[in-house]
Enzyme design. Structure first.
Site, PDB file in Angstrom:
ATOM      1  N   ARG A 112      15.006  20.083  39.039  1.00  0.00           N
ATOM      2  CA  ARG A 112      14.026  19.647  38.026  1.00  0.00           C
ATOM      3  C   ARG A 112      14.127  20.436  36.726  1.00  0.00           C
ATOM      4  O   ARG A 112      13.171  20.528  35.955  1.00  0.00           O
ATOM      5  CB  ARG A 112      12.603  19.717  38.569  1.00  0.00           C
ATOM      6  N   LYS A 134      19.293  15.319  23.196  1.00  0.00           N
ATOM      7  CA  LYS A 134      19.574  14.066  23.908  1.00  0.00           C
ATOM      8  C   LYS A 134      20.633  14.335  24.967  1.00  0.00           C
ATOM      9  O   LYS A 134      21.682  14.897  24.659  1.00  0.00           O
ATOM     10  CB  LYS A 134      20.105  12.997  22.953  1.00  0.00           C
ATOM     11  N   LYS A 216      20.849  16.946  10.312  1.00  0.00           N
ATOM     12  CA  LYS A 216      20.402  16.480  11.628  1.00  0.00           C
ATOM     13  C   LYS A 216      19.142  17.227  12.065  1.00  0.00           C
ATOM     14  O   LYS A 216      18.177  16.613  12.543  1.00  0.00           O
ATOM     15  CB  LYS A 216      21.526  16.645  12.662  1.00  0.00           C
ATOM     16  N   GLU A 226      12.313  10.705  19.222  1.00  0.00           N
ATOM     17  CA  GLU A 226      12.711   9.432  18.616  1.00  0.00           C
ATOM     18  C   GLU A 226      11.625   8.370  18.773  1.00  0.00           C
ATOM     19  O   GLU A 226      11.858   7.268  19.271  1.00  0.00           O
ATOM     20  CB  GLU A 226      14.035   8.951  19.222  1.00  0.00           C
ATOM     21  N   ARG A 230      13.506   9.512  13.733  1.00  0.00           N
ATOM     22  CA  ARG A 230      14.808   9.990  14.236  1.00  0.00           C
ATOM     23  C   ARG A 230      15.818   8.849  14.368  1.00  0.00           C
ATOM     24  O   ARG A 230      17.018   9.080  14.400  1.00  0.00           O
ATOM     25  CB  ARG A 230      14.624  10.719  15.576  1.00  0.00           C
ATOM     26  N   ASN A 234      20.750   7.028  14.125  1.00  0.00           N
ATOM     27  CA  ASN A 234      21.546   5.991  14.796  1.00  0.00           C
ATOM     28  C   ASN A 234      22.259   5.084  13.805  1.00  0.00           C
ATOM     29  O   ASN A 234      22.801   4.038  14.188  1.00  0.00           O
ATOM     30  CB  ASN A 234      20.651   5.136  15.698  1.00  0.00           C
ATOM     31  N   HIS A 237      25.315   3.147  14.719  1.00  0.00           N
ATOM     32  CA  HIS A 237      25.518   3.261  16.167  1.00  0.00           C
ATOM     33  C   HIS A 237      25.153   2.000  16.952  1.00  0.00           C
ATOM     34  O   HIS A 237      25.655   1.811  18.043  1.00  0.00           O
ATOM     35  CB  HIS A 237      24.748   4.469  16.722  1.00  0.00           C
ATOM     36  N   HIS A 253      34.561   6.649  20.179  1.00  0.00           N
ATOM     37  CA  HIS A 253      33.227   6.716  19.572  1.00  0.00           C
ATOM     38  C   HIS A 253      33.314   6.852  18.043  1.00  0.00           C
ATOM     39  O   HIS A 253      32.663   6.118  17.302  1.00  0.00           O
ATOM     40  CB  HIS A 253      32.448   7.892  20.174  1.00  0.00           C
TER      41      HIS A 253
HETATM   42  N1  GLY Z   1      22.920  11.058  17.936  1.00  0.00           N
HETATM   43  C1  GLY Z   1      21.697  10.649  17.389  1.00  0.00           C
HETATM   44  C2  GLY Z   1      20.565  11.555  17.710  1.00  0.00           C
HETATM   45  O1  GLY Z   1      20.783  12.660  18.157  1.00  0.00           O
HETATM   46  O2  GLY Z   1      19.433  11.186  17.527  1.00  0.00           O
END
Ligand code: GLY
Length: 357
Positions: A112, A134, A216, A226, A230, A234, A237, A253
């Site tokens: 966990r 992420k 970023k 997100e 955020r 993308n 993407h 990618h």
């Molecule tokens: N790769 C996009 C983000 O980290 O939100």
């Protein structure tokens, strides 16, 4: 060495990340470290483990986008149980974007949740995947469909590793730099236009990566999970992930995101958001960086089907991230399906006068 603290954990950009990681582990008094490595960087991972004073062992896995699966995740979790990692064990995930996503997910779920540091060895991982919490794996239906938000305890961008990458692999990460350039505009975009004239081997990588990461970090700090803003990260993407998926990951990618940036600019242009001159600047920069702009297949319906599983979709409606100008990117945009189909058709062709009609 450059250190950013905007996200509440250290992000270290260094020519050699190993001594920085070793002193971080000493300071935090971790007693045991398990280094999880992509096979491609196994030698580097063993070097890192030798340099750590803490008891460190290395577990190596063959990765790659096609192995970013629940099956590989299971292997990693079973291997951690086998070596009896526990909640006090620090996991260090070494590799590119697939490695930091997958090992980060393993760290988030093993017992966990155990502490995780990302040691990024590819440009994509340094400027994007390793930072922002992420983690995840792909499902058959699409990219990154299973995962969790879980911050690492630190990120180390190991610039020395970039020197061991082939030029095409290094070029892979440039699309994410261009993405951040479009989001931030101004000097961030201008400086890429200047750098693009120089050999990649001569780029001042520490400052380039740190500047891109600041963009970023600023976005992530405002919307970690997100829920809204955020989504601008993308950009390119929604198209890019669909292109990767439809090509069965034969299109990488970075290449898919470059095509996706073209598609987003074009969609923004055709829906009256973006100017032709700025779209032209983005295309020229991508071309100067020798990133591909043309999709290799004709199947618009397959692309639309792949796009339908995009995580930004709400109630079946695709929502796009589109530039209004360099430095001004909008998210949550719905578009007429006729225009979307026309854009997907156009990106099968080389940019030319028809792009601006
Ligand atoms: N790769 C996009 C983000 O980290 O939100």
């Amino acid at each position: 060495m450059t250190r950013l603290d905007d996200l509440g954990y250290p992000i270290v950009v260094a020519d050699d990340a190993t001594p920085e990681l070793a002193s971080f582990i000493r300071e935090r008094a971790y007693k045991r470290v398990v280094v999880l490595a992509d096979q491609k960087v196994a030698r580097r991972a063993h070097g890192i483990a030798r340099a750590l004073r803490a008891q460190a062992e290395v577990l190596v896995f063959p990765l790659g986008e096609r192995r970013k699966t629940l099956r590989t995740l299971e292997r990693v979790l079973e291997a951690l149980a086998e070596v009896k990692a526990d909640r006090t064990t620090l996991l260090a995930g070494v590799g590119g974007g697939v490695a930091t996503d997958l090992f980060g997910f393993a760290a988030a779920t093993y017992m966990r949740g155990v502490p995780f540091v990302a040691v990024a060895t590819s440009l994509v991982a340094m400027v994007d995947a390793a930072v922002g919490g992420k983690t995840g794996v792909d499902l058959r239906a699409g990219k990154n469909l299973a995962g969790i938000f879980k911050d690492p305890v630190a990120v180390f961008c190991d610039i020395g590793a970039l020197r061991t990458l082939s030029e095409p692999h290094l070029r892979e990460g440039l699309s994410e730099l261009v993405k951040h350039g479009i989001i931030e505009g101004d000097e961030t975009f201008d400086s890429l236009e200047v750098l693009a004239a120089h050999s990649l081997r001569k780029w001042p990588w520490e400052s380039v990566i740190a500047d891109s990461l600041r963009v970023k970090a600023m976005v992530v700090a405002d919307d970690r999970l997100e829920r809204g803003a955020r989504e601008v990260l993308n950009l390119g993407h929604t198209f890019g992930h669909a292109i990767e998926s439809v090509s069965n990951y034969r299109v990488s990618h970075g290449s898919a995101v470059a095509m996706g940036l073209r598609a987003s600019g074009l969609l923004a242009l055709r829906t009256g958001r973006f100017s032709a001159s700025e779209h032209m600047r983005v295309l020229a920069l991508l071309a100067l960086l020798r990133l591909p702009l043309v999709t290799p297949f004709d199947d618009v319906d397959a692309l639309l089907a792949a796009m339908s599983v995009d995580k930004k979709t709400r109630g079946g409606a695709l929502r796009f991230v589109l530039p209004r100008a360099l430095g001004d990117v909008e998210y949550g945009v719905t578009v007429p399906s006729r225009t979307l189909r026309a854009v997907l058709g156009r990106i099968r062709e080389t940019p030319g006068a028809a792009e601006f009609r």
